[in-house]
Motif scaffolding. Sequence first.
Motif, PDB file in Angstrom:
ATOM      1  N   THR A  10       0.823  -1.208   0.000  1.00 21.09           N
ATOM      2  CA  THR A  10       0.000   0.000   0.000  1.00 21.09           C
ATOM      3  C   THR A  10       0.856   1.258   0.000  1.00 21.09           C
ATOM      4  O   THR A  10       1.981   1.258   0.515  1.00 21.09           O
ATOM      5  CB  THR A  10      -0.932   0.031   1.228  1.00 21.09           C
ATOM      6  N   SER A  11       0.312   2.301  -0.572  1.00 19.71           N
ATOM      7  CA  SER A  11       0.982   3.603  -0.560  1.00 19.71           C
ATOM      8  C   SER A  11       0.432   4.494   0.551  1.00 19.71           C
ATOM      9  O   SER A  11       0.846   5.643   0.700  1.00 19.71           O
ATOM     10  CB  SER A  11       0.785   4.303  -1.911  1.00 19.71           C
ATOM     11  N   ALA A  12      -0.514   3.952   1.323  1.00 20.46           N
ATOM     12  CA  ALA A  12      -1.128   4.728   2.405  1.00 20.46           C
ATOM     13  C   ALA A  12      -0.106   5.050   3.491  1.00 20.46           C
ATOM     14  O   ALA A  12       0.786   4.253   3.783  1.00 20.46           O
ATOM     15  CB  ALA A  12      -2.303   3.964   3.001  1.00 20.46           C
ATOM     16  N   LYS A  13      -0.262   6.220   4.088  1.00 17.79           N
ATOM     17  CA  LYS A  13       0.619   6.653   5.164  1.00 17.79           C
ATOM     18  C   LYS A  13      -0.208   6.930   6.418  1.00 17.79           C
ATOM     19  O   LYS A  13      -1.286   7.511   6.340  1.00 17.79           O
ATOM     20  CB  LYS A  13       1.373   7.924   4.762  1.00 17.79           C
ATOM     21  N   ILE A  14       0.329   6.511   7.559  1.00 18.90           N
ATOM     22  CA  ILE A  14      -0.316   6.802   8.840  1.00 18.90           C
ATOM     23  C   ILE A  14       0.565   7.789   9.587  1.00 18.90           C
ATOM     24  O   ILE A  14       1.766   7.562   9.735  1.00 18.90           O
ATOM     25  CB  ILE A  14      -0.487   5.545   9.706  1.00 18.90           C
ATOM     26  N   GLU A  15      -0.032   8.871  10.048  1.00 20.11           N
ATOM     27  CA  GLU A  15       0.748   9.889  10.738  1.00 20.11           C
ATOM     28  C   GLU A  15       0.125  10.244  12.080  1.00 20.11           C
ATOM     29  O   GLU A  15      -1.093  10.228  12.239  1.00 20.11           O
ATOM     30  CB  GLU A  15       0.850  11.149   9.877  1.00 20.11           C
ATOM     31  N   ASN A  16       0.995  10.559  13.018  1.00 19.31           N
ATOM     32  CA  ASN A  16       0.558  11.094  14.299  1.00 19.31           C
ATOM     33  C   ASN A  16       0.629  12.616  14.193  1.00 19.31           C
ATOM     34  O   ASN A  16       1.690  13.209  14.322  1.00 19.31           O
ATOM     35  CB  ASN A  16       1.465  10.598  15.424  1.00 19.31           C
TER      36      ASN A  16
END
Length: 451
Positions: free
Chosen positions: A192-198
Amino acid sequence: MSFNDEYSNVVQYYSNPRVVEELFNYGQGRWIAIEGFSNKSDKRVFVRYDKDGTPLKFQSLEDVGGIMKRFWFVKPRSFYGSINKYGTLSKIEDLEDVSNIKCTTPTWDVDNEVDRWRETIKVCRLIVDELEKEGVIKSVYLKWSGRGCHIHLSEEAFSYDVLKKHQPLDIAFSIVEYIIRKIKPKLAELDTSAKIENKIDLKRVFTLPLSLHRQLNYSCVCFRPDDIENFDISWADPKNFHHEPVYTIFEKGEADELAEKALSEVGGYFKRERLTSSSEEREERKTEELGRFQVMALLQAARCFLLTGDIEKAKSFGLNRAIFYAWAKHRGVGAKPPGKRKAAKIREKPIEEEKKVFYVGNEAAYLSDDGWLMIGNMKQTPKDYDNQIVRRINEVVPYEEAWRKAIEYLKGFPKDVLLDQQKFFNQVYKPVRDSFIERVYKREKSLRKIY
């Protein structure tokens, strides 16, 4: 479809009582922001403060339409709310007082290309499953924001005892970071190219439920974790949205154990801030001052904005006045300005725009045919201001903060000072022209260091 036709659809959308109700219900107690677009500029406009300089907020259902009307000139399209809910939002200082934060909404921001929304949903499932392992189930909901998805943990999932013991922003930051670390190995296995950020920080905002996306033709819709596999991008169609107010569902104290565990491992938002404070202080001591040209433009723009509420005109006016005074200083005299108005006329109409002249109190400047301020044959547009003033200030300090400090500084002067050319120059600009950073910008920032 023309821009005006498209925007008429936006206005019609926000006249839907259900949309207004959802924006208000979710936005109560939060710092509100709007994003729009001005016909006079090719840049989008982000507004977080009302015309009187106070934080934008919802106090009644009518405030949604009221904000649309007051800021018609930026053509509001999207509504945002802070991750924090505050005890009061009557003045700027309320945003800096961390004891005024009642609770904070832990939020995971999963960003991706919109056509890869199925990938995004799979990543959301990882987060929801990890929260379930930690015993947090009933207080979780999702919100499709346009290009990606937000997973929220209700700010009401914490007991009074936990909120009394720990700062809400510390709790939210630690939980989000803790879960991201937990799912990192599984995320690496996904194609996946999805990014998770805080993105938890003191002034973070996110899209309000049923707000339109700032660019895409999607509504921001909420849904339950049980519906993750059923979700379809068509749910976000503004003409037929599929939305549930699931943010009202929570179990008090459900996330207490997770909060304690995450705080123990991560340490919290403000602990992270303190770890860098000494280096920040050293950097602050080395911060250079702004040039007089930038200070004049900034203060004149803030002056015009406080008196007119028109951010685009304010930028044009600010740059125009900076150029005018620079010309006058180096040449001894400038191009002959328009004639000044008499005091009675100013009292009757402090701000006036005639066919070729724009008046701010007793100060006047020429207007171009398309409504921008001009000197000679050269007009000063908001884009020019961004290129010559915003860019330069950003090289020294964040422009948004400098703008906010300038607004607060000017609010300390009587209106008659803002309406008088000489008083403004001598009492407002002159005392800080060589020390804006030290005397205006750092004045509030030094207070924030105690948190």
